[in-house]
Write a protein that holds these residues in place. Structure first.
Motif, PDB file in Angstrom:
ATOM      1  N   UNK A  86       0.836  -1.199   0.000  1.00 19.81           N
ATOM      2  CA  UNK A  86       0.000   0.000   0.000  1.00 19.81           C
ATOM      3  C   UNK A  86       0.872   1.250   0.000  1.00 19.81           C
ATOM      4  N   UNK A  87       1.910   1.268   0.810  1.00 18.90           N
ATOM      5  CA  UNK A  87       2.811   2.418   0.872  1.00 18.90           C
ATOM      6  C   UNK A  87       3.390   2.724  -0.508  1.00 18.90           C
ATOM      7  N   UNK A  88       3.867   1.703  -1.188  1.00 17.50           N
ATOM      8  CA  UNK A  88       4.454   1.888  -2.525  1.00 17.50           C
ATOM      9  C   UNK A  88       3.415   2.456  -3.488  1.00 17.50           C
ATOM     10  N   UNK A  89       2.216   1.891  -3.476  1.00 15.59           N
ATOM     11  CA  UNK A  89       1.160   2.403  -4.355  1.00 15.59           C
ATOM     12  C   UNK A  89       0.775   3.833  -3.980  1.00 15.59           C
ATOM     13  N   UNK A  90       0.727   4.127  -2.697  1.00 16.95           N
ATOM     14  CA  UNK A  90       0.301   5.445  -2.249  1.00 16.95           C
ATOM     15  C   UNK A  90       1.285   6.537  -2.672  1.00 16.95           C
ATOM     16  N   UNK A  91       2.583   6.259  -2.579  1.00 18.63           N
ATOM     17  CA  UNK A  91       3.550   7.307  -2.918  1.00 18.63           C
ATOM     18  C   UNK A  91       3.820   7.395  -4.425  1.00 18.63           C
ATOM     19  N   UNK A  92       3.399   6.392  -5.181  1.00 20.64           N
ATOM     20  CA  UNK A  92       3.643   6.431  -6.628  1.00 20.64           C
ATOM     21  C   UNK A  92       2.387   6.708  -7.447  1.00 20.64           C
ATOM     22  N   UNK A 124      10.957   2.809  -7.954  1.00 22.07           N
ATOM     23  CA  UNK A 124      10.745   1.392  -8.250  1.00 22.07           C
ATOM     24  C   UNK A 124      10.447   0.672  -6.936  1.00 22.07           C
ATOM     25  N   UNK A 125      10.168  -0.598  -7.025  1.00 22.27           N
ATOM     26  CA  UNK A 125       9.776  -1.370  -5.849  1.00 22.27           C
ATOM     27  C   UNK A 125      10.849  -1.310  -4.754  1.00 22.27           C
ATOM     28  N   UNK A 126      12.107  -1.482  -5.116  1.00 15.76           N
ATOM     29  CA  UNK A 126      13.199  -1.493  -4.133  1.00 15.76           C
ATOM     30  C   UNK A 126      13.364  -0.147  -3.450  1.00 15.76           C
ATOM     31  N   UNK A 127      13.238   0.928  -4.196  1.00 13.10           N
ATOM     32  CA  UNK A 127      13.376   2.264  -3.624  1.00 13.10           C
ATOM     33  C   UNK A 127      12.254   2.552  -2.619  1.00 13.10           C
ATOM     34  N   UNK A 128      11.032   2.219  -2.994  1.00 17.97           N
ATOM     35  CA  UNK A 128       9.894   2.428  -2.091  1.00 17.97           C
ATOM     36  C   UNK A 128      10.032   1.572  -0.835  1.00 17.97           C
ATOM     37  N   UNK A 130      12.804   0.595   0.492  1.00 19.19           N
ATOM     38  CA  UNK A 130      13.883   1.156   1.308  1.00 19.19           C
ATOM     39  C   UNK A 130      13.354   2.301   2.180  1.00 19.19           C
ATOM     40  N   UNK A 131      12.522   3.169   1.600  1.00 13.56           N
ATOM     41  CA  UNK A 131      11.934   4.268   2.379  1.00 13.56           C
ATOM     42  C   UNK A 131      11.043   3.694   3.479  1.00 13.56           C
ATOM     43  N   UNK A 132      10.241   2.720   3.126  1.00 14.03           N
ATOM     44  CA  UNK A 132       9.350   2.069   4.085  1.00 14.03           C
ATOM     45  C   UNK A 132      10.175   1.477   5.235  1.00 14.03           C
ATOM     46  N   UNK A 133      11.249   0.786   4.887  1.00 10.43           N
ATOM     47  CA  UNK A 133      12.082   0.149   5.912  1.00 10.43           C
ATOM     48  C   UNK A 133      12.728   1.216   6.808  1.00 10.43           C
ATOM     49  N   UNK A 134      13.194   2.288   6.213  1.00 14.15           N
ATOM     50  CA  UNK A 134      13.799   3.373   6.996  1.00 14.15           C
ATOM     51  C   UNK A 134      12.798   3.929   8.008  1.00 14.15           C
ATOM     52  N   UNK A 135      11.576   4.151   7.581  1.00 12.44           N
ATOM     53  CA  UNK A 135      10.554   4.693   8.488  1.00 12.44           C
ATOM     54  C   UNK A 135      10.145   3.687   9.548  1.00 12.44           C
ATOM     55  N   UNK A 136      10.222   2.418   9.212  1.00 12.43           N
ATOM     56  CA  UNK A 136       9.811   1.364  10.146  1.00 12.43           C
ATOM     57  C   UNK A 136      10.815   1.150  11.270  1.00 12.43           C
TER      58      UNK A 136
END
Length: 137
Positions: A86-92, A124-128, A130-136
């Motif tokens: 969802x995070x990836x879809x939301x930011x893209x 791309x999937x990996x970049x999104x 990475x951001x998700x993981x950083x925030x988590x």
């Protein structure tokens, strides 16, 4: 040597061989688990660093710094309110989610007092992730 003692020796030999095989296999599995855990830790450190760079470059202008009390994005991810998909879809493609009535996207829009900004980053999937993981973390 009689037949019975020969059979006993064969059984003992088979048992010892089987025991050695299992013992060696167990050590190999433990060794592999150690290296897999080490590789995962290195991957997590790398992902967190990459995610931090992407967040600072693309998100920090509008969203609070990581650790700020009002960082809704970080709070939602740490509390597992949203999954990485969802995070990836939301930011893209936030506009597409809203047009299709995605309940989570609509709730976020309502929470933000229907601000006019739409996320449409080209990650791309990996970049999104990475951001998700950083925030988590």
């Amino acid at each position: 040597m009689n037949k019975v003692s020969c059979i006993c020796e064969i059984k003992i030999l088979i048992f010892v061989s089987f025991f050695c095989l299992i013992s060696c296999n167990k050590k190999e599995i433990q060794k592999n688990e150690f290296y897999e855990k080490l590789a995962m830790q290195k991957k997590e450190i790398l992902l967190e660093g990459i995610g931090k760079k992407y967040f600072e470059k693309n998100c920090l202008g509008c969203h609070a710094n990581k650790g700020a009390k009002d960082n809704f994005l970080e709070y939602s991810i740490k509390n597992q309110k949203y999954r990485v998909d969802f995070f990836r879809d939301y930011i893209t493609k936030q506009d597409s989610l809203l047009r299709n009535g995605n309940k989570d996207a609509l709730a976020i829009k309502e929470w933000s007092n229907y601000n006019s900004y739409f996320h449409s980053f080209v990650f791309n999937k990996s970049e999104a992730e990475a951001i998700f993981y950083y925030l988590k973390k």
